[in-house]
Design an enzyme around this catalytic site. Structure first.
Site, PDB file in Angstrom:
ATOM      1  N   LYS A  57      -5.599 -13.397   4.157  1.00 31.52           N
ATOM      2  CA  LYS A  57      -4.451 -12.974   3.359  1.00 31.52           C
ATOM      3  C   LYS A  57      -4.043 -14.087   2.390  1.00 31.52           C
ATOM      4  O   LYS A  57      -4.443 -15.238   2.526  1.00 31.52           O
ATOM      5  CB  LYS A  57      -3.258 -12.639   4.262  1.00 31.52           C
ATOM      6  CG  LYS A  57      -3.441 -11.401   5.137  1.00 31.52           C
ATOM      7  CD  LYS A  57      -3.458 -10.138   4.320  1.00 31.52           C
ATOM      8  CE  LYS A  57      -3.503  -8.896   5.202  1.00 31.52           C
ATOM      9  NZ  LYS A  57      -4.784  -8.757   5.917  1.00 31.52           N
ATOM     10  N   SER A  94      -7.859  -4.785   2.608  1.00 29.40           N
ATOM     11  CA  SER A  94      -6.524  -5.218   2.195  1.00 29.40           C
ATOM     12  C   SER A  94      -6.546  -6.236   1.065  1.00 29.40           C
ATOM     13  O   SER A  94      -5.505  -6.530   0.480  1.00 29.40           O
ATOM     14  CB  SER A  94      -5.762  -5.810   3.388  1.00 29.40           C
ATOM     15  OG  SER A  94      -6.272  -7.083   3.726  1.00 29.40           O
TER      16      SER A  94
END
Length: 235
Positions: A193, A155
């Site tokens: 993230k 990701s």
């Protein structure tokens, strides 16, 4: 724009950190700026923190981190729009960095604990206990406490972080928007993230269009650290 005293204090803290690695005491700051009391230092410190030039680390005495300097003094310390990883390459099956470092440079290396895996994709279980240690160049780390995590998932590929990389994390409990962080969600799952704010909520943003940004209430996310570098093995 900083006042003259704010700038003097910021540069004094920066130079002391470069010399000794330890921030000056409030008494030393007061004497350096020729102020009558420490209350003036408290006001200057608060102003520098509000303007994003320094960060006070919680639960640690004299813990101040210089985030940036005035542009005229050090443009290289200005915040970056995105993370450009500091990559140390190692051969598969060997300890990265240590295999690349000449013997005479080992005194400049630091052992960092690897605390399991971190998800760069669908979150996985929270950070584990120390599984083993790796050796990294001291200049990669800077001040503060650090640990490492093995990346699982894709990701964050557009930020240069690949499945199988080992990320180096500076221990921290707060972050600025745009920082890549280790986030612990609901005290159960850990993920790597980019940190954003959406009003009162926290957004955990991927660097891969295949993944959606996840939005949480501020009480559901704990910041466990910030990314400072990574190590990559090649077949």
């Amino acid at each position: 724009m900083l006042t003259r005293k704010q700038q003097e204090l910021l540069l004094f803290i920066h130079e002391r950190m470069k010399e000794s690695g330890v921030p000056p005491s409030f008494d030393e700051m007061k004497d350096a700026l020729d102020l009558a009391s420490k209350s003036g230092i408290h006001r200057l410190i608060t102003a520098l923190e509000e303007r994003g030039f320094i960060r006070r680390l919680p639960n640690r005495a004299r813990a101040i981190e210089v985030i940036k300097l005035p542009e005229a003094y050090s443009p290289s310390l200005q915040p970056r729009r995105g993370f450009s990883p500091s990559v140390i390459e190692g051969s598969l099956g060997k300890t990265p960095v240590a295999a690349q470092k000449p013997a005479e440079d080992t005194s400049n290396s630091v052992s960092v604990p690897v605390m399991g895996r971190i998800a760069a994709g669908v979150p996985i279980s929270a950070i584990q206990n120390n599984t083993h240690d790796i050796t990294v160049p001291a200049e990669m780390l800077g001040s503060g406490e650090h640990y490492a995590l093995e990346v699982k998932g894709d990701s964050m590929i557009e930020a240069g972080i690949l499945d199988g990389d080992t990320v180096i994390i500076r221990n921290a409990s707060n972050a600025n928007p745009g920082d890549i962080i280790v986030a612990l969600v609901d005290d159960e799952e850990a993920t790597l993230k980019r940190f954003r704010r959406r009003g009162a909520s926290i957004a955990l943003e991927a660097a891969n269009p295949a993944y959606e940004t996840r939005i949480f209430g501020p009480d559901r996310v704990k910041i466990q650290g910030k990314l400072v570098g990574l190590i990559r093995r090649y077949h």
